[in-house]
Design a protein around this motif. Structure first.
Motif, PDB file in Angstrom:
ATOM      1  N   ALA A   4     -10.108   7.669  -5.509  1.00 45.47           N
ATOM      2  CA  ALA A   4     -11.079   8.569  -5.251  1.00 45.47           C
ATOM      3  C   ALA A   4     -12.278   8.381  -6.121  1.00 45.47           C
ATOM      4  N   GLN A   5     -12.105   8.342  -7.544  1.00 44.69           N
ATOM      5  CA  GLN A   5     -12.870   8.044  -8.611  1.00 44.69           C
ATOM      6  C   GLN A   5     -13.628   6.906  -8.113  1.00 44.69           C
ATOM      7  N   ALA A   6     -12.818   6.057  -7.771  1.00 46.09           N
ATOM      8  CA  ALA A   6     -13.571   4.351  -7.447  1.00 46.09           C
ATOM      9  C   ALA A   6     -14.325   4.212  -6.403  1.00 46.09           C
ATOM     10  N   GLY A   7     -13.853   4.619  -5.258  1.00 45.74           N
ATOM     11  CA  GLY A   7     -14.989   4.984  -4.189  1.00 45.74           C
ATOM     12  C   GLY A   7     -14.360   5.186  -3.247  1.00 45.74           C
ATOM     13  N   LEU A   8     -14.936   4.842  -1.901  1.00 47.14           N
ATOM     14  CA  LEU A   8     -14.250   5.043  -0.515  1.00 47.14           C
ATOM     15  C   LEU A   8     -12.901   4.248  -0.570  1.00 47.14           C
ATOM     16  N   THR A   9     -13.367   2.798  -0.367  1.00 45.97           N
ATOM     17  CA  THR A   9     -12.817   2.240   0.415  1.00 45.97           C
ATOM     18  C   THR A   9     -11.342   2.297  -0.648  1.00 45.97           C
ATOM     19  N   PRO A  10     -11.238   2.292  -2.111  1.00 48.62           N
ATOM     20  CA  PRO A  10     -10.001   2.450  -2.573  1.00 48.62           C
ATOM     21  C   PRO A  10      -9.022   3.085  -2.042  1.00 48.62           C
ATOM     22  N   TYR A  11      -9.989   4.892  -1.864  1.00 45.96           N
ATOM     23  CA  TYR A  11      -9.036   6.348  -1.639  1.00 45.96           C
ATOM     24  C   TYR A  11      -8.363   5.713   0.208  1.00 45.96           C
ATOM     25  N   LEU A  12      -8.847   4.964   0.287  1.00 44.58           N
ATOM     26  CA  LEU A  12      -8.594   4.702   2.494  1.00 44.58           C
ATOM     27  C   LEU A  12      -7.288   3.505   1.935  1.00 44.58           C
ATOM     28  N   ASP A  13      -7.522   2.952   1.235  1.00 44.24           N
ATOM     29  CA  ASP A  13      -6.566   1.820   0.347  1.00 44.24           C
ATOM     30  C   ASP A  13      -4.774   2.830   0.253  1.00 44.24           C
ATOM     31  N   PHE A  14      -5.734   3.936  -1.307  1.00 42.63           N
ATOM     32  CA  PHE A  14      -4.649   4.724  -1.083  1.00 42.63           C
ATOM     33  C   PHE A  14      -3.802   5.743  -0.078  1.00 42.63           C
ATOM     34  N   LEU A  15      -4.880   6.465   0.164  1.00 47.67           N
ATOM     35  CA  LEU A  15      -3.878   7.061   1.793  1.00 47.67           C
ATOM     36  C   LEU A  15      -3.603   5.861   2.974  1.00 47.67           C
ATOM     37  N   ALA A  16      -3.690   4.928   2.830  1.00 48.13           N
ATOM     38  CA  ALA A  16      -3.278   3.601   3.840  1.00 48.13           C
ATOM     39  C   ALA A  16      -1.476   3.680   3.390  1.00 48.13           C
ATOM     40  N   LYS A  17      -1.651   3.177   1.945  1.00 48.41           N
ATOM     41  CA  LYS A  17       0.132   2.967   1.005  1.00 48.41           C
ATOM     42  C   LYS A  17       0.811   4.457   1.553  1.00 48.41           C
ATOM     43  N   ILE A  18       0.336   5.216   1.204  1.00 52.15           N
ATOM     44  CA  ILE A  18       1.302   6.595   0.890  1.00 52.15           C
ATOM     45  C   ILE A  18       1.529   7.042   2.398  1.00 52.15           C
ATOM     46  N   SER A  19       0.416   6.799   3.384  1.00 56.54           N
ATOM     47  CA  SER A  19       0.907   6.984   4.612  1.00 56.54           C
ATOM     48  C   SER A  19       1.998   6.437   5.147  1.00 56.54           C
ATOM     49  N   LEU A  20       1.975   4.851   4.681  1.00 56.32           N
ATOM     50  CA  LEU A  20       3.205   4.175   5.457  1.00 56.32           C
ATOM     51  C   LEU A  20       4.263   4.236   4.419  1.00 56.32           C
TER      52      LEU A  20
END
Length: 452
Positions: free
Chosen positions: A370-386
């Motif tokens: 989240a501190q790194a920005g929107l794109t890294p946070y979306l990537d994190f959400l994708a990995k946790i969702s999967l």
């Protein structure tokens, strides 16, 4: 606070999507939904929907559930029997159960695709000098090598668009105990294929020592970024902004060479003084630097307590609508397959259970992304969702995959699993889940405390 908010937002989104999958398919199949809950325990907020469903938020946010009308849970009015879950055809019951993991999978695809559509500026996969004895050094990696593609078998190659792609491929190969082939190009040397023997490090926990033993880092200029105030580097007179020219008369081409030279500046027990030449404000400055020898990962290494390396070359990576969506499908499929294979290796003893992460590690990653920005946070959400989708499809009682196994048994035998067997397997499943959670939490504590 950022970590807490990012973690809770991730939990709320992923749980809501998972339960929404169950809810929507249940409604489509004509099943009456009594409650849609985010969290467990005491209800802190509720609202009654137009269809009579009670939507609630509960005090313990680590999960959620959709409670459906079911004759196994209590008496059902004769006029509502057709809306009971247990009265629906087998294929509909299986679809309702599978809809939760499916919703998380679809969300992961869309989030991965969104990352590809938005694009991001990432370090280019141009490598610096690897540490002596590392896998990259043994494979023949040289400073300036640009990794353009990777392959598990040396036959089918996947393009590498950035250092992040390379790191993901290396992590996957190491976790699965497989080698990784690199197709690299360098000015004046053409293109060549290298074999990284990542299978030799199978089962190792992903820590700083592992990354050092692999030895892949981006090419960066030999600059001093920062100097610890009370460290040996400061005592030697090094300053932030210095460009290192030579060490003991040997030219320093990049930051990787510099790091390795510092690590090896000892004779086992005692540090060795080094003669440095640095460029500072247009002048050459000569100084002597004597590092401090410490134990790290079972090995003794020298440290000057300085940060080295200028910013690496970066490249902007983005994809169009169709290309981004296809990348989302590929990433989700590759990650799911890797996760299942890794679980199999853990169960057979071929990989260490240290690879399991729990809520503390996930929360830490949530805050960092989240501190790194929107794109890294979306990537994190994708990995946790999967990960949530794959975990829920495991054939364990209490998980969606366990209920699907019940339905498979019913489809093959023509009769449901006996109630007493379901209760027994529920207890076994609960015990297995508790053990997994305890192991993951202990891994979190050990990782955060630096014990791994």
């Amino acid at each position: 606070m950022t970590t807490v908010i990012a973690f809770l937002a991730a939990l709320a989104l992923l749980i809501a999507v998972h339960e929404w999958g169950h809810y929507r398919v249940a409604k489509a199949c004509g099943v009456k939904v009594l409650r849609f809950s985010i969290g467990f325990g005491r209800v802190v907020w509720r609202r009654i929907g137009r269809d009579g469903t009670e939507f609630t938020l509960s005090a313990l946010p680590l999960g959620g559930y959709v409670r459906m009308l079911d004759e196994r849970d209590g008496p059902v009015a004769p006029g509502e029997r057709g809306q009971a879950f247990n009265q629906r055809p087998l294929r509909q019951r299986a679809a309702i159960v599978a809809a939760g993991p499916a919703a998380n999978w679809v969300l992961a695809v869309l989030l991965f695709a969104a990352v590809a559509w938005l694009g991001s500026e990432l370090p280019k996969a141009v490598l610096g000098t690897p540490p002596a004895g590392s896998l990259a050094d043994q494979a023949g990696v040289r400073a300036g090598d640009w990794v353009q593609a990777v392959s598990a078998d040396g036959q089918q190659w996947d393009a590498v668009e950035s250092l992040a792609d390379l790191q993901a491929a290396v992590a996957r190969a190491q976790a699965l105990g497989e080698p990784l082939h690199l197709s690299v190009g360098a000015p004046g040397h053409g293109t060549r294929s290298l074999r990284l023997e990542t299978e030799r490090l199978a089962g190792r926990a992903p820590d700083a020592r592992l990354f050092l033993d692999i030895g892949l880092s981006p090419l960066a200029e030999p600059l001093i970024r920062q100097v610890a105030a009370a460290g040996p580097g400061a005592a030697a007179g090094l300053q932030a902004g210095d460009r290192v020219l030579t060490i003991d008369g040997q030219a320093v081409p990049d930051a990787g060479f510099l790091r390795d030279a510092i690590r090896r500046a000892h004779d086992g027990e005692q540090p060795r003084a080094m003669a440095w030449q640095v460029e500072r404000a247009g002048h050459v400055v000569e100084l002597q630097a004597t590092p401090r020898v410490i134990e790290e990962g079972g090995q003794r290494i020298a440290r000057l307590e300085i940060g080295v390396g200028g910013p690496p070359e970066r490249v902007f990576v983005s994809h169009g609508l169709a290309g981004g969506l296809w990348r989302g499908v590929q990433q989700s499929w590759d990650m799911a397959a890797t996760t299942l294979r890794l679980i199999g290796r853990i169960l057979t003893g071929e990989a260490w259970p240290r690879n399991l992460s729990g809520p503390l590690t996930i929360a830490d990653y949530a805050g960092q992304s989240a501190q790194a920005g929107l794109t890294p946070y979306l990537d994190f959400l994708a990995k946790i969702s999967l990960s949530l989708a794959v975990l829920n499809l495991l054939p364990l009682p209490m998980l969606d995959g366990g209920h699907l196994m019940y339905h498979l048994f019913e489809g093959l035998s023509g009769r449901p699993v006996p109630e007493r067997w379901q209760q027994f397997m529920q207890r076994i499943g609960a015990l297995i889940l508790l053990l997994m959670m305890a192991l993951a939490l202990s891994n979190d504590v050990a990782r955060l405390a630096g014990w791994h």
